[in-house]
Scaffold this motif. Structure first.
Motif, PDB file in Angstrom:
ATOM      1  N   ARG A 239      70.307  66.404  80.711  1.00  0.00           N
ATOM      2  CA  ARG A 239      71.661  65.849  80.841  1.00  0.00           C
ATOM      3  C   ARG A 239      72.727  66.794  80.288  1.00  0.00           C
ATOM      4  N   ARG A 240      72.382  67.599  79.338  1.00  0.00           N
ATOM      5  CA  ARG A 240      73.381  68.449  78.701  1.00  0.00           C
ATOM      6  C   ARG A 240      73.126  69.927  78.923  1.00  0.00           C
TER       7      ARG A 240
ATOM      8  N   PHE B  60      76.418  61.893  84.872  1.00  0.00           N
ATOM      9  CA  PHE B  60      75.017  62.131  84.514  1.00  0.00           C
ATOM     10  C   PHE B  60      74.949  62.706  83.094  1.00  0.00           C
ATOM     11  N   ARG B  61      75.828  63.632  82.800  1.00  0.00           N
ATOM     12  CA  ARG B  61      75.851  64.199  81.449  1.00  0.00           C
ATOM     13  C   ARG B  61      76.082  63.097  80.411  1.00  0.00           C
TER      14      ARG B  61
ATOM     15  N   ASP C 259      82.180  64.438  89.645  1.00  0.00           N
ATOM     16  CA  ASP C 259      82.149  63.282  88.748  1.00  0.00           C
ATOM     17  C   ASP C 259      80.726  62.764  88.570  1.00  0.00           C
TER      18      ASP C 259
ATOM     19  N   ASP D  27      78.058  64.584  88.379  1.00  0.00           N
ATOM     20  CA  ASP D  27      77.412  65.412  87.363  1.00  0.00           C
ATOM     21  C   ASP D  27      77.931  65.032  85.974  1.00  0.00           C
ATOM     22  N   LEU D  28      79.237  64.829  85.878  1.00  0.00           N
ATOM     23  CA  LEU D  28      79.793  64.429  84.581  1.00  0.00           C
ATOM     24  C   LEU D  28      79.215  63.102  84.123  1.00  0.00           C
TER      25      LEU D  28
ATOM     26  N   ARG E 152      73.481  68.365  88.158  1.00  0.00           N
ATOM     27  CA  ARG E 152      72.666  67.156  88.270  1.00  0.00           C
ATOM     28  C   ARG E 152      73.178  66.200  89.344  1.00  0.00           C
TER      29      ARG E 152
END
Lengths: 343, 343, 343, 343
Positions: A282-283, B134-135, B129, B131-132, A289
């Protein structure tokens, strides 16, 4: 009023629904052309002998025993509206009788290819982090922000797996004047050449590409076949884009290769789905992702219904199905090992 | 040791440098083929009469007076390695004498087209968004995350401006089976048709497209020609991608159209560059930001040198330049209004 | 010295020969990889039990009885190196057992498509008679000679049948910006659309085309399906190009349509082959003749061997054949009615 | 009734006529948009001062003196509707004043490319002699007739000259998966690469091709540049197709090369046109003849008018012409040496 002279279709599309896979117009055509019997997939055997005797098609892949099949002499095809094949029916009987088992996963090829291309372009240009930096006021302007930028145009591209998805990728890549190498051990090299690509070994695909797309299905043979050595063999800074199943890679090794800065990567699939909140991917910097959303577009599901109708129309006229993909005697047991549908 | 028999090139590429625009091999070829006199662009007149009399080419666009030009009887071309044309030389004199003024901005077409495609795909699928999210652990899986997703494949696409950039976009879009309409009032419709696109009015491009790419140069005529009405006329949910100059749009109106949810948008260019830290576009939902980095790739700058060498080689043999783009008598004054280079 | 551990191939390629269908290099690979037993096609049953028991492949289509097949438990495929399927083996047994019957007629697609294109261009421009006139000193110069000339570029083209041949035609026509309609009742319309063509009825193909190419196989259903009405429905001056089998047309009706000046035509196939010396088509104006030579090029025959090797390599690894075309349970009996091979 | 406020066009299209180059609809648009003064090309100077002073365009290439031009201050362009440029006006004056001289020979590119392709296919397959043999009852059936047959698909192709004609050829060849080398010393290599071809020397084009297309214009430099050595250097059995001007080859040497059986050839152009009845090329085996009819199609001439209208519309709006081809200061004198129009 049902017209009993219409060919009979048993509908058991779970986990899909008829509403998901048919547009209203296609659904109307389905009911205009066929007598549709909606059935509980777990109790096909419980349908009356009349229904079983007349059933020409099954939409879905409900469990079927040899006994039930024996009661279905008119059956011509099982139209599976998932992408995987579950080990819940006697395939040898189906093949021997010439009952087609077809799948409709092709509908996901175009959406997945587009997302894969987006991932490649994003990795090549650092698009996502650049937008985030911009939001936060730390963006770099012009050439300053492009130190590691690379183009797809004129690059060397590798594709692992050249089924519907690989072909769709090849198509969306057609405007980039790239050199495209393909590894697919299930296809003859000349077919890859005819598609304008170069047949290549897995090793060549990995070591000679700026962008590697993995669209190979998981089979009983290839679980985890892309591991630490594979990633280490890639060009420094190359991009690895995983679009099929997490099981074909050693996921921790992939994360290490990205974490070390050797490659960048993107994935639509994960060892567990959903993924634990504390999963390190995730990071991970250098990783893009997507939560298994590459293919699952409404417009894709709706195409399933169209494909089913087109192939039933051919079979109604005594012709073989040409639109959906047929399960093959040789590979069905390998494909059956796929744990879930593509989307 | 310089070979005085070689054709003479005055080098004044500022703000570029020879190292930026030539690969080492190309630079070596330049010096092997030409006598290169590096000059302060602000003092071309101060070069000796010998140098001026022999100069065949100028690389760069230094200020030139009619008097200085009169001292340069052998001059064949000014090879501008920016993208804009500054109003710092008597173009009419150049045109009358048949001295070519050529630009090399074409090198940016491919990188800009790729970023533009990335933006379109990102907007169509909400990639950034996602991906964000998901982070941050709030991602939506599968179809849940695709409620507003749309494909480029089979979509209707509009392109405003069909110069090098529009053509490069058309090429990277060639694998998507899209219907592409183009508005370019500077080109004959039949040329757009030959490129496989449909000539269209600006209004048709705006109202009939799922994705609109703006790659038109700013001229003295078209400042702010895309305003609130233009955005309101677009399809709900359509994507607007700005790749040329902020001046062609009413930027606040664009932000309003996105802020209201009517369209989504992406831009590589801004009314001020760099942009103030508190500019509202930084946090605008439905907007993808890039800090004027679409074209400024090292690989693009290096192509400038190649183009310059190819065209000088043609002119050395008495032929016209065919690689770079020539300034045109009719449009140079309109193009001169461009405030900065494309990148 | 034969290596008895190699997989066994029964070779019975008559009327072809191994030398015709394999290049020396391919032939060497065949013998390096397989134990090849050359057999008299009429006495396969006479081969020893050892050979029959071990035979993995048959190259050719020798007569086979159910009894003989029962003695061949290891048989995986019959690789037919003609184009037709003769009714000389129990296909139902083969299908039930999953023994593939594949054909290699695809090798003729490219040569036939090229000759078809040559015919269309020759008809469109009167190329042949113009050369004859030139030989005889009665040529017309410039525009004088072009009164009835027409271009393929931008024309409307119809294709009847979209198997390998139709696809090859579509490919060689790809540079002509033509509108291509296809009639093929054995294929789903969406597949034709994906190939960039328009699915159409036979009537639309006939009435809306400047050039009609017929590449449909003869089946038990379509004998003579193009007759006087079909030709009368064509555009005046349109070109009809017959490339598959004479049996799909009413040949006298075709000659009448050409003789009356309504259409022009070309054919590679005839009701009788060879054709009697006094057959009127020999002297028919507006007709281009080819003596069944469209596909029979050495380079095409040699590809048969390559295809056979590629598919045997896949099957050796437990995979299905992907290169040759498989006979289909539904259509084999219709295709079997084809009297001779494509070439 | 003429509307004197309309821009004025002097019409002097001889040897063409307005009826030849404009469709009725285009002709109507011409007269709706412009005040058309039809003039005797040999007496432009005799037109009144009013007409000369107002004339914005000349359609045609009438003789013009510097004095006459001086009386035409509003002149923007001379739209030449032939293909050649005659040395009958002071080009330096035109260039200095920025008056465009444009040609419309591009209209012939597509018809010539199609005939060139027909010739190549006919040579590769012996199509013409096969039809003649068939008429005479001495045809060879099937493979018997294909001993020397060769395919374009997958072949190596050379193109000499990459103007409009070379590009049109490249386009119609796009479906053949051929390797295409181009020799054009007037173009930068990178432009040839962008067109998907390989820049090559003349020698490589000749010696490494199965088919050589010559579409280079005659200039003052290249008369007879393809002679006995060139033909001897070609591959045995290769095909040479001449589509531009007979003057670029040594015609007797070409005939010798064909007569000896070293190569086969086709030509649309001849040292004399019309050709004497006893010219030996009329009966030369291995040669395909066309009497300068490759381009002169009505549909091509009609495009001239469309091009003229499109470019005048651009110039009316103060823009440069983009549809026709502009004469270039550097090459006009070389091109002027062309004795006649392409068609």
């Amino acid at each position: 009023m049902t017209d009993n002279s219409l060919p009979l279709v048993i509908s058991a599309p779970e986990p899909r629904t008829l509403d998901l896979i048919f547009t209203p117009a296609a659904r109307a055509e389905l009911h205009r052309t066929y007598r549709v019997v909606e059935a509980d997939p777990d109790h096909i055997a419980g349908l009356g002998d009349d229904v079983l005797a007349q059933a020409r098609y099954i939409v879905g892949q409900p469990p079927l025993s040899a006994e039930t099949l024996a009661r279905m002499p008119a059956l011509r095809a099982i139209l599976n509206v998932e992408s995987n094949l579950i080990n819940n029916m006697p395939y040898e009987v189906l093949f021997a009788r010439g009952i087609h088992v077809v799948t409709t996963g092709q509908v996901f090829a175009e959406p997945v290819a587009e997302l894969g291309l987006a991932m490649a372009l994003n990795l090549g240009r650092g698009v996502i982090d650049a937008d985030l930096d911009f939001r936060e006021g730390r963006e770099l302007w012009g050439g300053e922000g492009n130190a590691s930028a690379r183009l797809l145009s004129g690059s060397e591209i590798g594709i692992v797996g050249f089924g519907d998805l690989g072909r769709a990728l090849n198509r969306v890549l057609s405007g980039f004047r790239a050199r495209i190498r393909v590894f697919d051990p299930w296809l003859p090299p000349s077919l890859l050449r005819e598609a304008g690509t170069e047949p290549a070994s897995l090793s060549d695909v990995l070591t000679m590409s700026d962008f590697v797309f993995v669209v190979a299905s998981v089979t009983s043979d290839n679980k985890g076949f892309l591991g630490a050595d594979a990633f280490a063999s890639m060009r420094r800074g190359a991009a690895f884009i995983l679009l099929s199943r997490a099981d074909v890679v050693d996921f921790p090794a992939l994360m290490n290769a990205v974490g070390s800065g050797h490659i960048v990567a993107a994935s639509d699939v994960y060892p567990e789905e959903p993924l634990p909140l504390d999963h390190p991917v995730r990071r991970l910097k250098g990783f893009v992702r997507s939560a298994h959303r590459a293919g699952a577009l409404d417009v894709a599901f709706k195409k399933m219904g169209d494909m089913v109708l087109e192939d039933m129309a051919l079979m109604d006229r005594g012709l073989p199905p040409m639109r959906c993909k047929r399960a093959e005697r040789e590979t069905v047991s390998r494909m059956r090992s796929k744990p879930v549908s593509v989307n």
